[in-house]
Design an enzyme around this catalytic site. Structure first.
Site, PDB file in Angstrom:
ATOM      1  N   LYS A 206       5.058  -4.480  -4.144  1.00  0.00           N
ATOM      2  CA  LYS A 206       6.521  -4.427  -4.134  1.00  0.00           C
ATOM      3  C   LYS A 206       7.109  -4.690  -2.761  1.00  0.00           C
ATOM      4  O   LYS A 206       8.035  -5.477  -2.618  1.00  0.00           O
ATOM      5  CB  LYS A 206       6.981  -3.061  -4.636  1.00  0.00           C
ATOM      6  CG  LYS A 206       8.495  -2.932  -4.750  1.00  0.00           C
ATOM      7  CD  LYS A 206       9.039  -3.843  -5.812  1.00  0.00           C
ATOM      8  CE  LYS A 206      10.532  -3.759  -5.943  1.00  0.00           C
ATOM      9  NZ  LYS A 206      11.060  -4.771  -6.855  1.00  0.00           N
TER      10      LYS A 206
ATOM     11  N   TRP B 235      -3.299  -2.407  -1.385  1.00  0.00           N
ATOM     12  CA  TRP B 235      -3.159  -3.840  -1.617  1.00  0.00           C
ATOM     13  C   TRP B 235      -4.000  -4.502  -0.533  1.00  0.00           C
ATOM     14  O   TRP B 235      -3.712  -4.385   0.660  1.00  0.00           O
ATOM     15  CB  TRP B 235      -1.696  -4.261  -1.514  1.00  0.00           C
ATOM     16  CG  TRP B 235      -1.452  -5.708  -1.831  1.00  0.00           C
ATOM     17  CD1 TRP B 235      -1.263  -6.261  -3.062  1.00  0.00           C
ATOM     18  CD2 TRP B 235      -1.360  -6.784  -0.892  1.00  0.00           C
ATOM     19  NE1 TRP B 235      -1.056  -7.617  -2.953  1.00  0.00           N
ATOM     20  CE2 TRP B 235      -1.110  -7.972  -1.634  1.00  0.00           C
ATOM     21  CE3 TRP B 235      -1.457  -6.884   0.500  1.00  0.00           C
ATOM     22  CZ2 TRP B 235      -0.961  -9.222  -1.027  1.00  0.00           C
ATOM     23  CZ3 TRP B 235      -1.317  -8.129   1.107  1.00  0.00           C
ATOM     24  CH2 TRP B 235      -1.072  -9.277   0.341  1.00  0.00           C
TER      25      TRP B 235
ATOM     26  N   ASN C  34      -1.457   1.865   6.453  1.00  0.00           N
ATOM     27  CA  ASN C  34      -0.747   0.664   6.028  1.00  0.00           C
ATOM     28  C   ASN C  34      -0.484  -0.187   7.258  1.00  0.00           C
ATOM     29  O   ASN C  34      -0.162   0.350   8.326  1.00  0.00           O
ATOM     30  CB  ASN C  34       0.598   1.010   5.384  1.00  0.00           C
ATOM     31  CG  ASN C  34       0.454   1.699   4.057  1.00  0.00           C
ATOM     32  OD1 ASN C  34      -0.626   1.744   3.478  1.00  0.00           O
ATOM     33  ND2 ASN C  34       1.549   2.254   3.561  1.00  0.00           N
ATOM     34  N   GLY C  35      -0.590  -1.501   7.124  1.00  0.00           N
ATOM     35  CA  GLY C  35      -0.370  -2.390   8.260  1.00  0.00           C
ATOM     36  C   GLY C  35      -1.632  -3.154   8.602  1.00  0.00           C
ATOM     37  O   GLY C  35      -2.598  -3.189   7.831  1.00  0.00           O
TER      38      GLY C  35
ATOM     39  N   GLU D 291       5.187 -15.073 -11.379  1.00  0.00           N
ATOM     40  CA  GLU D 291       4.789 -13.772 -10.849  1.00  0.00           C
ATOM     41  C   GLU D 291       4.104 -12.914 -11.906  1.00  0.00           C
ATOM     42  O   GLU D 291       3.098 -12.256 -11.613  1.00  0.00           O
ATOM     43  CB  GLU D 291       6.018 -13.006 -10.335  1.00  0.00           C
ATOM     44  CG  GLU D 291       6.478 -13.355  -8.949  1.00  0.00           C
ATOM     45  CD  GLU D 291       7.657 -12.509  -8.520  1.00  0.00           C
ATOM     46  OE1 GLU D 291       7.667 -12.063  -7.369  1.00  0.00           O
ATOM     47  OE2 GLU D 291       8.582 -12.283  -9.331  1.00  0.00           O
TER      48      GLU D 291
ATOM     49  N   HIS E 144      12.609 -37.878  -9.298  1.00  0.00           N
ATOM     50  CA  HIS E 144      11.893 -38.262  -8.086  1.00  0.00           C
ATOM     51  C   HIS E 144      10.529 -37.574  -8.018  1.00  0.00           C
ATOM     52  O   HIS E 144      10.117 -37.111  -6.958  1.00  0.00           O
ATOM     53  CB  HIS E 144      12.726 -37.931  -6.852  1.00  0.00           C
ATOM     54  CG  HIS E 144      14.009 -38.693  -6.765  1.00  0.00           C
ATOM     55  ND1 HIS E 144      14.071 -40.040  -6.499  1.00  0.00           N
ATOM     56  CD2 HIS E 144      15.289 -38.294  -6.959  1.00  0.00           C
ATOM     57  CE1 HIS E 144      15.320 -40.441  -6.502  1.00  0.00           C
ATOM     58  NE2 HIS E 144      16.089 -39.397  -6.791  1.00  0.00           N
TER      59      HIS E 144
ATOM     60  N   ARG F 171       3.219  -0.409  -5.072  1.00  0.00           N
ATOM     61  CA  ARG F 171       3.088  -0.937  -3.717  1.00  0.00           C
ATOM     62  C   ARG F 171       1.684  -1.452  -3.426  1.00  0.00           C
ATOM     63  O   ARG F 171       1.419  -1.965  -2.341  1.00  0.00           O
ATOM     64  CB  ARG F 171       3.450   0.156  -2.707  1.00  0.00           C
ATOM     65  CG  ARG F 171       4.877   0.645  -2.810  1.00  0.00           C
ATOM     66  CD  ARG F 171       5.150   1.725  -1.792  1.00  0.00           C
ATOM     67  NE  ARG F 171       5.142   1.208  -0.444  1.00  0.00           N
ATOM     68  CZ  ARG F 171       6.225   0.910   0.259  1.00  0.00           C
ATOM     69  NH1 ARG F 171       7.412   1.049  -0.277  1.00  0.00           N
ATOM     70  NH2 ARG F 171       6.143   0.456   1.487  1.00  0.00           N
TER      71      ARG F 171
ATOM     72  N   LYS G  91       9.942 -15.750 -11.322  1.00  0.00           N
ATOM     73  CA  LYS G  91       9.693 -14.617 -12.216  1.00  0.00           C
ATOM     74  C   LYS G  91       8.585 -14.953 -13.211  1.00  0.00           C
ATOM     75  O   LYS G  91       7.721 -14.127 -13.493  1.00  0.00           O
ATOM     76  CB  LYS G  91      10.973 -14.240 -12.968  1.00  0.00           C
ATOM     77  CG  LYS G  91      11.986 -13.531 -12.131  1.00  0.00           C
ATOM     78  CD  LYS G  91      11.495 -12.153 -11.706  1.00  0.00           C
ATOM     79  CE  LYS G  91      12.132 -11.706 -10.415  1.00  0.00           C
ATOM     80  NZ  LYS G  91      11.650 -12.348  -9.217  1.00  0.00           N
TER      81      LYS G  91
ATOM     82  N   CYS H  11       0.841  -1.194   0.000  1.00  0.00           N
ATOM     83  CA  CYS H  11       0.000   0.000   0.000  1.00  0.00           C
ATOM     84  C   CYS H  11       0.877   1.245   0.000  1.00  0.00           C
ATOM     85  O   CYS H  11       2.034   1.217   0.390  1.00  0.00           O
ATOM     86  CB  CYS H  11      -0.959   0.039   1.180  1.00  0.00           C
ATOM     87  SG  CYS H  11      -1.985  -1.424   1.373  1.00  0.00           S
TER      88      CYS H  11
ATOM     89  N   GLU I  58      14.542 -18.922  -8.942  1.00  0.00           N
ATOM     90  CA  GLU I  58      14.272 -17.517  -9.243  1.00  0.00           C
ATOM     91  C   GLU I  58      13.641 -17.367 -10.622  1.00  0.00           C
ATOM     92  O   GLU I  58      12.713 -16.570 -10.808  1.00  0.00           O
ATOM     93  CB  GLU I  58      15.570 -16.707  -9.146  1.00  0.00           C
ATOM     94  CG  GLU I  58      15.452 -15.233  -9.514  1.00  0.00           C
ATOM     95  CD  GLU I  58      14.514 -14.438  -8.615  1.00  0.00           C
ATOM     96  OE1 GLU I  58      14.179 -13.300  -9.000  1.00  0.00           O
ATOM     97  OE2 GLU I  58      14.105 -14.950  -7.555  1.00  0.00           O
TER      98      GLU I  58
END
Length: 612
Positions: free
Chosen positions: A607, A76, A102-103, A492, A508, A27, A489, A2, A485
């Site tokens: 973010k 968010w 925020n929080g 995402e 396996h 954000r 990506k 946010c 990674e």
């Protein structure tokens, strides 16, 4: 997560705070809103679901929302879906209080129950609205907004970064933080409040980073910072030296693409000024440790989340190889909720691009409570992890706007590489090897550029897999975390399900998924276990898997068993991840872009993860 922007000054607030939240849209971007206290004393509130453009389209004529005091928010969602009703700002019953937050207010249900009993009527599903009503309720008996907010926050459990305005106290903006970043910007007879300096850097470079449990009261002529106990704080003003162009896309279509192409520079900046060629070692003065203290380190614990966790896994390989020190890597979200064992002579290292990641910060505080020496690796000067750690290293990657981290990742890996060299030279690493390693590290930016020059070829390969539903990424050694990674990506930003796996573990379980529709991206540079990777590729090929290989320049063998090959320059094993990850970043970018998706702002993500 946010974004908050508040303004009190001599100009109209609305254009400034809307521009500010647009710069913070990475954000959080599922809803947004503004509250303006107009010249005639009215509180004007406008909120919309969706991205900020939807809010802009809904606003009335500028003259209808003209005022010098306002707050704005881009959200968010945590509590309650992404709707206009749940968007911030939130107000009290009488609509004279407006608040952005925020929080997470952890005891909001108990507070809400008490307020319902007192006749309050709630409109949203959020925890934030409870705080707005609580402040409004307390305002019935008090007249000073600062004192009302202080009293309310002392009843709150959880985390917050808030900004509050009150129609009945029209020349005041009050903001406070606990566990969620908040910054005061100081301009020319004007003041800003924000959760991220990106929002205000075009207006001022003078800022104060609020500490936990601090409240700032802003009036047209001044500001005052106090603690929750009403003790005055003598805060330090910092100057931001960013170039405004660093938060603009320039000629690039997306921030993510710009940041991928900035990596020759960002990796160079990570080691610039830190190489000691005379002694074949590196300088990391920010660690705040003497040479003898460094020599006594027997083990490291590295704690991180997401992409930073992947860089930590690479760091484990590099540091254990160069320094022969045992390294453990853990998710911060797991570390913080167990009773971790921290032996003597252990350093606990925390990695966070933003320096505000909630789980990482909480884990760091747990380690400190156990008496550990904690170090931080972060990108943001003045961030909470930077302030609260015993020492650390800035990665100097520059502002990263794209939600999917790219240049911060390679900069983190670079710093961990430097740490490996430092620890190695303090122990058994020879000066000859140290000198050759440093010499090769200096070549990495140019080698990254050579990979970037193949961008058009990678785009063509992306076209062959853009319609896939699944993908498998394989790697071994330090390139296994690179596979993780790369898979992260892709999932995402393209929403294609992807998994990263150690190549030898494919048989396996995951091998059952491989067929003619499954892209298998294999990181296969020439190294000590190259022949093992080739065997894994043969297993994939035997099951008609579509192989895309990341291979070393000059490797003729791998083309025979791969549908496509992306070549990277040759380098020493410990530095390979800095090269092999670049094609994976570009591949993910192009796949998402070809699918017509919002690369910089993928769904459901933000973010800086400042909530659990």
């Amino acid at each position: 997560m946010c974004g908050i922007v508040g303004y009190l000054g001599k100009r109209n607030a609305a254009p400034i705070i809307i521009e500010g939240i647009k710069r913070l849209e990475y954000r959080g971007y599922d809803s947004s809103g503004i509250a303006i206290l107009t010249k005639n004393g009215e509180m004007k509130l406008h909120k919309e679901a969706g991205k900020i453009i939807e809010l802009e389209r809904s606003l009335p004529a500028p003259s209808d929302i003209a005022g010098k005091l306002g707050i704005a928010h881009t959200r968010w969602a945590t509590h309650g879906g992404p709707t206009a009703i749940n968007a911030h700002p939130h107000t009290c019953c009488e609509n004279h209080i407006a608040l952005v937050h925020n929080g997470i207010i952890e005891n909001y249900l108990n507070l809400k129950k008490k307020l319902l009993e007192k006749g309050h009527v709630f409109k949203s599903d959020t925890d934030t609205e409870v705080l707005a009503h609580l402040i409004g309720h307390l305002a019935k008996d008090k007249y000073d907004l600062s004192e009302i907010v202080r009293e309310a926050l002392n009843l709150v459990e959880g985390t917050f970064g808030i900004a509050v305005i009150d129609k009945n106290d029209p020349n005041k903006l009050v903001a406070a933080r606990r566990g969620s970043p908040l910054i005061l910007g100081i301009g020319d007879n004007e003041y800003f409040v924000t959760s991220d300096v990106n929002a205000i850097i075009i207006h001022t470079n003078k800022v104060i980073y609020l500490q936990d449990n601090e409240i700032v009261t802003i009036t047209p002529d001044n500001f005052e910072i106090t603690t929750m106990d009403n003790e005055i704080v003598d805060a330090k003003i910092s100057e931001i030296d960013w170039d405004v162009s660093s938060i603009e896309k320039g000629d690039y279509e997306h921030f993510m693409l710009k940041e991928i192409f900035e990596q020759p520079t960002s990796v160079y900046n990570a080691f610039r000024g830190r190489l000691n060629k005379k002694l074949s070692t590196v300088r990391l003065g920010g660690l705040g440790m003497t040479g003898e203290e460094i020599r006594r380190i027997k083990r490291l614990q590295i704690i991180a989340c997401g992409t930073s966790w992947h860089s930590a896994l690479i760091g484990k390989h590099i540091i254990e190889n160069l320094a022969r020190i045992q390294v453990e890597v853990e998710y911060a979200s797991e570390y913080r909720y167990r009773n971790p064992i921290i032996p003597a002579d252990t350093i606990v290292l925390f990695i966070s691009q933003s320096g505000e990641t909630a789980d990482t910060l909480a884990a760091m505080r747990e380690a400190k409570a156990k008496g550990a020496r904690v170090l931080g690796i972060t990108n943001v000067i003045g961030s909470t992890i930077a302030r609260e750690s015993d020492g650390g290293v800035y990665i100097h990657a520059g502002t990263e706007i794209g939600v999917a981290s790219t240049k911060a990742f390679t900069s983190q890996v670079t710093i961990l590489t430097l740490l490996g060299v430092l620890l190695g030279r303090m122990k058994d690493l020879s000066p000859t090897f140290g000198a050759s390693f440093i010499k090769e590290l200096e070549k990495i930016p140019e080698k990254i550029q050579r990979i970037l020059d193949d961008n058009d070829k990678i785009l063509e390969i992306a076209k062959t897999i853009k319609d896939s539903s699944n993908a498998l990424y394989l790697g071994r050694g330090a390139n296994y975390p690179v596979a993780l990674e790369g898979a992260l990506k892709l999932k995402e930003i393209s929403y294609i399900h992807a998994e990263g796996y150690p190549a030898a573990e494919m048989k396996h379980g995951p091998i059952a998924l491989i067929d003619e529709n499954m892209p298998v991206i294999v990181i296969a540079p020439e190294d000590a276990i190259y022949d093992k990777i080739i065997s894994n590729l043969q297993e994939v090929k035997a099951r008609q898997g579509r192989i895309i290989s990341i291979a070393t320049e000059g490797d003729d063998k791998i083309s025979d068993i791969s549908e496509n090959v992306i070549f990277v320059p040759k380098t020493i094993h410990s530095l390979q991840p800095l090269l092999t990850v670049i094609p994976l970043q570009l591949l993910a970018y192009h796949v998402a872009n070809l699918r017509g998706l919002d690369v910089d702002q993928p769904r459901n993500l933000a973010k800086s993860v400042t909530v659990e």
